[in-house]
Every structure is written in C-alpha cells, then in structure tokens.
Scaffold this active site. Structure first.
Site, mmCIF file in Angstrom:
data_model
loop_
_atom_site.group_PDB
_atom_site.id
_atom_site.type_symbol
_atom_site.label_atom_id
_atom_site.label_comp_id
_atom_site.label_asym_id
_atom_site.label_seq_id
_atom_site.Cartn_x
_atom_site.Cartn_y
_atom_site.Cartn_z
ATOM 1 N N GLN A 10 -14.341 2.572 1.338
ATOM 2 C CA GLN A 10 -13.756 2.058 0.098
ATOM 3 C C GLN A 10 -13.543 3.232 -0.849
ATOM 4 O O GLN A 10 -14.470 4.019 -1.090
ATOM 5 C CB GLN A 10 -14.662 1.006 -0.566
ATOM 6 C CG GLN A 10 -14.000 0.372 -1.782
ATOM 7 C CD GLN A 10 -14.810 -0.777 -2.383
ATOM 8 O OE1 GLN A 10 -15.923 -1.070 -1.943
ATOM 9 N NE2 GLN A 10 -14.243 -1.416 -3.388
ATOM 10 N N ASP A 43 0.854 -1.192 0.000
ATOM 11 C CA ASP A 43 0.000 0.000 0.000
ATOM 12 C C ASP A 43 0.890 1.242 0.000
ATOM 13 O O ASP A 43 1.894 1.309 0.713
ATOM 14 C CB ASP A 43 -0.920 -0.007 1.228
ATOM 15 C CG ASP A 43 -2.075 0.972 1.090
ATOM 16 O OD1 ASP A 43 -3.221 0.528 0.970
ATOM 17 O OD2 ASP A 43 -1.814 2.204 1.108
ATOM 18 N N HIS A 90 -10.120 -5.413 -3.250
ATOM 19 C CA HIS A 90 -8.790 -5.557 -2.649
ATOM 20 C C HIS A 90 -8.926 -5.872 -1.174
ATOM 21 O O HIS A 90 -9.752 -5.290 -0.481
ATOM 22 C CB HIS A 90 -7.928 -4.298 -2.842
ATOM 23 C CG HIS A 90 -8.585 -3.029 -2.371
ATOM 24 N ND1 HIS A 90 -9.558 -2.385 -3.099
ATOM 25 C CD2 HIS A 90 -8.425 -2.299 -1.242
ATOM 26 C CE1 HIS A 90 -9.957 -1.306 -2.454
ATOM 27 N NE2 HIS A 90 -9.296 -1.225 -1.306
HETATM 28 P P1 5GP Z 1 -9.697 1.465 0.265
HETATM 29 O O1 5GP Z 1 -9.827 2.807 0.940
HETATM 30 O O2 5GP Z 1 -10.413 1.484 -1.071
HETATM 31 O O3 5GP Z 1 -10.086 0.308 1.120
HETATM 32 O O4 5GP Z 1 -8.147 1.246 0.007
HETATM 33 C C1 5GP Z 1 -7.472 1.772 -1.086
HETATM 34 C C2 5GP Z 1 -6.005 1.716 -0.730
HETATM 35 O O5 5GP Z 1 -5.257 1.914 -1.902
HETATM 36 C C3 5GP Z 1 -5.571 2.786 0.284
HETATM 37 O O6 5GP Z 1 -5.051 2.180 1.458
HETATM 38 C C4 5GP Z 1 -4.519 3.593 -0.488
HETATM 39 O O7 5GP Z 1 -3.435 3.987 0.333
HETATM 40 C C5 5GP Z 1 -4.089 2.620 -1.576
HETATM 41 N N1 5GP Z 1 -3.644 3.269 -2.796
HETATM 42 C C6 5GP Z 1 -4.270 4.302 -3.452
HETATM 43 N N2 5GP Z 1 -3.591 4.606 -4.567
HETATM 44 C C7 5GP Z 1 -2.518 3.758 -4.630
HETATM 45 C C8 5GP Z 1 -1.448 3.612 -5.561
HETATM 46 O O8 5GP Z 1 -1.340 4.305 -6.586
HETATM 47 N N3 5GP Z 1 -0.525 2.660 -5.274
HETATM 48 C C9 5GP Z 1 -0.607 1.876 -4.170
HETATM 49 N N4 5GP Z 1 0.361 0.957 -3.999
HETATM 50 N N5 5GP Z 1 -1.607 1.979 -3.269
HETATM 51 C C10 5GP Z 1 -2.556 2.913 -3.500
#
Ligand code: 5GP
Ligand code: ZN
Length: 113
Positions: A93, A31, A99
């Site tokens: 999300q 992440d 993911h």
């Molecule tokens: P969500 O909030 O949808 O559960 O998690 C999305 C995750 O993706 C977040 O923890 C954020 O830090 C990660 N993330 C967002 N953009 C990128 C990226 O470009 N590269 C990586 N490796 N992680 C990302």
C-alpha cells in the site's frame, strides 16, 4: 478530507483524474499506471486509511465501494475481475486513503506476487 492525501485532492478536484464513475459515497478513476486493460481505483469520499477502517467507520460506504467495483467490471468486459486492497506498507500500500483496485480484461495468475 486529510490535508496531505493525494486521493482527497483528487476528490476535491485539486488534482486531475480520469473519473469513470461517481456515487454518493465513492468515486472511481483510472489508475495512472495500469496493470491490466481495465485498472480502475474505486475510493470512498470519506478519508479512511484502508477498507477495514472504512467498514468499521461507515459500513454503508464500504458496501457502496463493493457495489461500484462490480459495476465497473461489468461495464468493462465479461464480469470477471480481481478486486485488490493492498493494506499496509508490507502489502505494497502506497496511498493511505482506502482504495480498491478493479483489475480486468486479461487472464490473472494465482498466487499474486
Ligand atoms: P497502492 O500501491 O496504494 O495499492 O495503490 C496506489 C495506486 O495509485 C497505484 O496503482 C498508483 O499507480 C496509483 N496512483 C498513484 N498516484 C496516482 C495519481 O496521481 N493518479 C492516479 N490516477 N493514480 C495514481
Ligand atoms: Zn484521503
């Protein structure tokens, strides 16, 4: 592949990521904004918006994702880990390609915020 999906672009290699594991059905990468010493995102290669959709559409890929999450946690530390699927905007999300967050390497509190 979904045209406007960040994680589909990572799978395609169009956006770089620190990949830690790959399998037939999944890839896993660090992440960008880690919330624990180990914070890896494990995602299906198939574009589905969340884990429930993936399980309905491709059960084998959903099981593969769970198996990969365990392998990541076991190679990262003592095997204790939290696997989080934020599902829906109200649950924080932000990327709508399924993911699992594999979080490990520190003590966790409960309930989550
Ligand atoms: P969500 O909030 O949808 O559960 O998690 C999305 C995750 O993706 C977040 O923890 C954020 O830090 C990660 N993330 C967002 N953009 C990128 C990226 O470009 N590269 C990586 N490796 N992680 C990302
Ligand atoms: Zn996608």
């Amino acid at each position: 592949m979904s045209d406007d999906c960040l994680f589909c672009k990572i799978i395609a290699g169009d956006i770089p990521a620190d990949v830690v594991r790959e399998s037939e059905h999944t890839i896993a990468f660090k992440d960008i904004n880690p919330e624990a010493p180990t914070h890896v995102l494990v995602i299906p290669r198939r574009h589905e918006p969340d884990i429930g959709s993936l399980a309905a559409a491709d059960p084998e890929a959903a099981v593969a994702l769970l198996t990969e999450a365990r392998a990541i946690a076991e190679s990262a530390g003592n095997g204790s880990y939290r696997l989080v699927f934020n599902t829906g905007a109200d649950a924080n999300q932000t990327v709508f390609h399924c993911h699992g967050h594999v979080l490990a390497g520190r003590n966790m509190s409960w309930p989550p915020g």
